[in-house]
Every structure is written in C-alpha cells, then in structure tokens.
Design a protein around this motif. Structure first.
Motif, PDB file in Angstrom:
ATOM      1  N   LEU A 156      -0.693 -10.737  14.050  1.00  0.00           N
ATOM      2  CA  LEU A 156      -0.973 -11.995  14.738  1.00  0.00           C
ATOM      3  C   LEU A 156      -2.407 -12.481  14.551  1.00  0.00           C
ATOM      4  CD1 LEU A 156       1.044 -11.426  18.030  1.00  0.00           C
ATOM      5  CD2 LEU A 156       1.715 -12.687  15.983  1.00  0.00           C
ATOM      6  N   SER A 157      -3.284 -11.598  14.091  1.00  0.00           N
ATOM      7  CA  SER A 157      -4.658 -12.026  13.794  1.00  0.00           C
ATOM      8  C   SER A 157      -4.799 -12.483  12.345  1.00  0.00           C
ATOM      9  CB  SER A 157      -5.644 -10.881  14.065  1.00  0.00           C
ATOM     10  OG  SER A 157      -5.423  -9.817  13.162  1.00  0.00           O
ATOM     11  N   GLY A 158      -3.733 -12.260  11.552  1.00  0.00           N
ATOM     12  CA  GLY A 158      -3.758 -12.680  10.158  1.00  0.00           C
ATOM     13  C   GLY A 158      -4.238 -11.616   9.199  1.00  0.00           C
ATOM     14  N   THR A 159      -4.581 -10.422   9.702  1.00  0.00           N
ATOM     15  CA  THR A 159      -4.988  -9.331   8.817  1.00  0.00           C
ATOM     16  C   THR A 159      -3.835  -8.942   7.892  1.00  0.00           C
ATOM     17  OG1 THR A 159      -6.521  -8.500  10.498  1.00  0.00           O
ATOM     18  CG2 THR A 159      -5.908  -6.982   8.734  1.00  0.00           C
ATOM     19  N   LEU A 160      -2.629  -8.940   8.455  1.00  0.00           N
ATOM     20  CA  LEU A 160      -1.416  -8.720   7.669  1.00  0.00           C
ATOM     21  C   LEU A 160      -0.697 -10.062   7.549  1.00  0.00           C
ATOM     22  CD1 LEU A 160      -0.176  -5.394   9.320  1.00  0.00           C
ATOM     23  CD2 LEU A 160      -1.121  -5.642   7.019  1.00  0.00           C
ATOM     24  N   ALA A 161      -0.440 -10.505   6.339  1.00  0.00           N
ATOM     25  CA  ALA A 161       0.129 -11.823   6.103  1.00  0.00           C
ATOM     26  C   ALA A 161       1.660 -11.789   6.128  1.00  0.00           C
ATOM     27  CB  ALA A 161      -0.341 -12.350   4.745  1.00  0.00           C
ATOM     28  N   PRO A 162       2.321 -12.909   6.459  1.00  0.00           N
ATOM     29  CA  PRO A 162       3.776 -12.985   6.376  1.00  0.00           C
ATOM     30  C   PRO A 162       4.265 -12.577   4.984  1.00  0.00           C
ATOM     31  CG  PRO A 162       2.931 -14.902   7.506  1.00  0.00           C
ATOM     32  CD  PRO A 162       1.740 -14.161   6.989  1.00  0.00           C
ATOM     33  N   GLY A 163       5.262 -11.708   4.948  1.00  0.00           N
ATOM     34  CA  GLY A 163       5.806 -11.232   3.685  1.00  0.00           C
ATOM     35  C   GLY A 163       5.118  -9.988   3.138  1.00  0.00           C
ATOM     36  N   GLU A 164       3.994  -9.593   3.717  1.00  0.00           N
ATOM     37  CA  GLU A 164       3.264  -8.426   3.196  1.00  0.00           C
ATOM     38  C   GLU A 164       3.998  -7.141   3.532  1.00  0.00           C
ATOM     39  OE1 GLU A 164      -1.197  -6.394   3.577  1.00  0.00           O
ATOM     40  OE2 GLU A 164      -0.863  -8.497   4.115  1.00  0.00           O
ATOM     41  N   ARG A 165       4.107  -6.254   2.562  1.00  0.00           N
ATOM     42  CA  ARG A 165       4.796  -4.972   2.768  1.00  0.00           C
ATOM     43  C   ARG A 165       3.952  -4.052   3.630  1.00  0.00           C
ATOM     44  NH1 ARG A 165       6.644  -1.608  -1.959  1.00  0.00           N
ATOM     45  NH2 ARG A 165       7.654  -0.517  -0.245  1.00  0.00           N
ATOM     46  N   LEU A 166       4.644  -3.290   4.482  1.00  0.00           N
ATOM     47  CA  LEU A 166       3.995  -2.303   5.329  1.00  0.00           C
ATOM     48  C   LEU A 166       4.340  -0.918   4.785  1.00  0.00           C
ATOM     49  CD1 LEU A 166       4.776  -3.890   8.814  1.00  0.00           C
ATOM     50  CD2 LEU A 166       2.713  -4.124   7.444  1.00  0.00           C
ATOM     51  N   ILE A 167       3.355  -0.255   4.218  1.00  0.00           N
ATOM     52  CA  ILE A 167       3.565   1.049   3.591  1.00  0.00           C
ATOM     53  C   ILE A 167       3.326   2.150   4.617  1.00  0.00           C
ATOM     54  CG2 ILE A 167       2.971   2.520   1.638  1.00  0.00           C
ATOM     55  CD1 ILE A 167       4.028  -0.265   0.884  1.00  0.00           C
ATOM     56  N   GLU A 168       4.391   2.916   4.925  1.00  0.00           N
ATOM     57  CA  GLU A 168       4.291   3.949   5.952  1.00  0.00           C
ATOM     58  C   GLU A 168       3.156   4.926   5.676  1.00  0.00           C
ATOM     59  OE1 GLU A 168       7.869   6.040   6.742  1.00  0.00           O
ATOM     60  OE2 GLU A 168       8.954   4.267   7.451  1.00  0.00           O
ATOM     61  N   GLU A 169       3.052   5.389   4.457  1.00  0.00           N
ATOM     62  CA  GLU A 169       2.036   6.384   4.118  1.00  0.00           C
ATOM     63  C   GLU A 169       0.629   5.850   4.396  1.00  0.00           C
ATOM     64  OE1 GLU A 169       0.784   9.231   0.341  1.00  0.00           O
ATOM     65  OE2 GLU A 169       2.591   8.011   0.259  1.00  0.00           O
ATOM     66  N   GLN A 170       0.393   4.603   4.045  1.00  0.00           N
ATOM     67  CA  GLN A 170      -0.926   4.009   4.283  1.00  0.00           C
ATOM     68  C   GLN A 170      -1.203   3.864   5.776  1.00  0.00           C
ATOM     69  OE1 GLN A 170      -1.017   0.299   2.159  1.00  0.00           O
ATOM     70  NE2 GLN A 170      -1.006   1.281   0.132  1.00  0.00           N
ATOM     71  N   LEU A 171      -0.194   3.438   6.531  1.00  0.00           N
ATOM     72  CA  LEU A 171      -0.378   3.232   7.964  1.00  0.00           C
ATOM     73  C   LEU A 171      -0.582   4.554   8.703  1.00  0.00           C
ATOM     74  CD1 LEU A 171       2.266   0.431   8.612  1.00  0.00           C
ATOM     75  CD2 LEU A 171      -0.213   0.175   8.547  1.00  0.00           C
ATOM     76  N   THR A 172       0.168   5.582   8.321  1.00  0.00           N
ATOM     77  CA  THR A 172      -0.020   6.873   8.989  1.00  0.00           C
ATOM     78  C   THR A 172      -1.414   7.433   8.717  1.00  0.00           C
ATOM     79  OG1 THR A 172       1.028   8.005   7.111  1.00  0.00           O
ATOM     80  CG2 THR A 172       2.433   7.499   9.013  1.00  0.00           C
ATOM     81  N   GLN A 173      -1.921   7.234   7.516  1.00  0.00           N
ATOM     82  CA  GLN A 173      -3.270   7.698   7.204  1.00  0.00           C
ATOM     83  C   GLN A 173      -4.321   6.924   7.999  1.00  0.00           C
ATOM     84  OE1 GLN A 173      -3.652   7.381   2.943  1.00  0.00           O
ATOM     85  NE2 GLN A 173      -2.420   9.223   2.540  1.00  0.00           N
TER      86      GLN A 173
END
Length: 213
Positions: A25-42
């Motif tokens: 909602l702040s725009g850091t992640l854009a609409p359509g952008e993939r969310l990679i589990e490995e990156q997020l867990t790290q």
C-alpha cells in the motif's frame, strides 16, 4: 544483533501480514510484482510456514493473488474490477446512510478517521492517509449498526484499498494534498446534519468519480 527488518517471534503471521501490506500500500511493492518466498523469509527472518499463512490471508483481502504454478504476486485490478467495486461501495454506503439517519449522533469514529487523514496529509504519509481513508468509510457504514452489512462491506473496501493507494499517489501529482480531506469533511458535515436527504446528496457528490483512472 538482529538484521534490520527481522520480525520477532510473537505473532509472526500477523507481523508478516502487516509488513507486506505496508509495502504493497506504500508502493514499495507494485501491482503485478512477484512475491518470492525465499527472499521474504530472508528479509523478515522467519520461516516459510507463517509467511505462507500471511500470504493466504492477504489473498483473502484481495491484496495478493495466488497463481497456479506461478507463485504469488501483488494483485492487479482491471478497469472493470475497479468500476464494479466502486459501484458496490456506493450502493452499500447509500444503504448504510439511509438506515442510520436520522437518529445517529455518535460520529466519534468517523471524526477520528478524518482527523487522522488530515494529520497524514500534513506529514506527507500516503500509507497512513490511505489507512485513515479506509477507516473513514468503514466508520461511515458502521453508523447503520448493521452487522451483516459491515461484513459484506469490509472486503469491498479492502480490495479497493490497493487501487486507492496508487490513486493517492497520482492525485498528489495534480491536486492539492488537502483536497481529499476537504472532500471527506464535506461528507462528514452532511452526515452530521442529521438530514437524510442532505447526507445522501453529500454521499452522491462524494461518490462521483473523483479518482484518477
């Protein structure tokens, strides 16, 4: 010393949800952008189980989409999706106002959301402005004292929040920052009058497409 951004153990699902929701909602992640589990867990310093549950719940809110064999991405709303959701929002809000007025005198939640919206604009905080905007509309519908109406309404405004977050950023480029607050103040004043006809007229003016496509 923990890496910056690492989430602590208490309620990892809730914390993961808040972090991802804020970034969307702040725009850091854009609409359509993939969310990679490995990156997020790290980044968050958590395991996959709470992250996957957070993504599942965010999917229920309409902020992310789970695609077969392609993972998870930030949701995208089509023009038709947006028009349909705004249409639903307008119908439900009109019913709420018709049910609530005359007779409602406790506007504290609505006033608090409006104050928070104004503060966020002053502080140039689009995320908090968007969150206050959502709470304002939920508080408006809650005036009806109609539990089932609120249960139907909240998923609609949550899905619209993704569009409204992007729209606030577009509005900031072409309009005075205070314009959105003034629009909601006019609607508040119409509701505070206690006059159903005046409130419905204020709602119709507010609901006119003031959003940038």
């Amino acid at each position: 010393m923990e890496p910056e951004g690492v989430l602590r153990p208490h309620s990892l699902v809730e914390l993961s949800m808040r972090r991802i929701r804020h970034e969307i909602l702040s725009g850091t992640l854009a609409p359509g952008e993939r969310l990679i589990e490995e990156q997020l867990t790290q980044r968050f310093g958590t395991s996959r189980a709470p992250l996957r549950e957070a993504l599942r719940l965010l999917g229920q809110q309409g902020l992310v989409e789970h695609l077969p064999r392609r993972g998870v991405r930030v949701a995208e709303l089509s023009r038709a999706d947006v028009d349909e959701l705004f249409g639903l929002r307008d119908v439900l809000e009109r019913y709420a106002v018709e049910t609530a007025l005359p007779g409602v005198t406790d506007l504290r939640d609505l006033a608090k959301a409006l104050d928070d919206m104004a503060t966020a604009v002053e502080q140039d905080d689009p995320y908090s402005e968007n969150e206050a905007h959502r709470r304002y509309h939920v508080a408006l519908v809650a005036l009806a004292g109609h539990r089932q109406l609120l249960l139907v309404y909240e998923p609609v405004i949550l899905k619209l929040q993704l569009y409204m977050a992007a729209n606030l950023r577009r509005e900031a480029e072409v309009r005075a920052p205070s314009e959105g607050v003034e629009r909601h103040q006019r609607l508040f004043d119409a509701i505070a009058s206690g006059d159903p006809a005046l409130a419905l007229d204020g709602l119709a003016r507010h609901g006119a497409r003031t959003y940038i496509g």
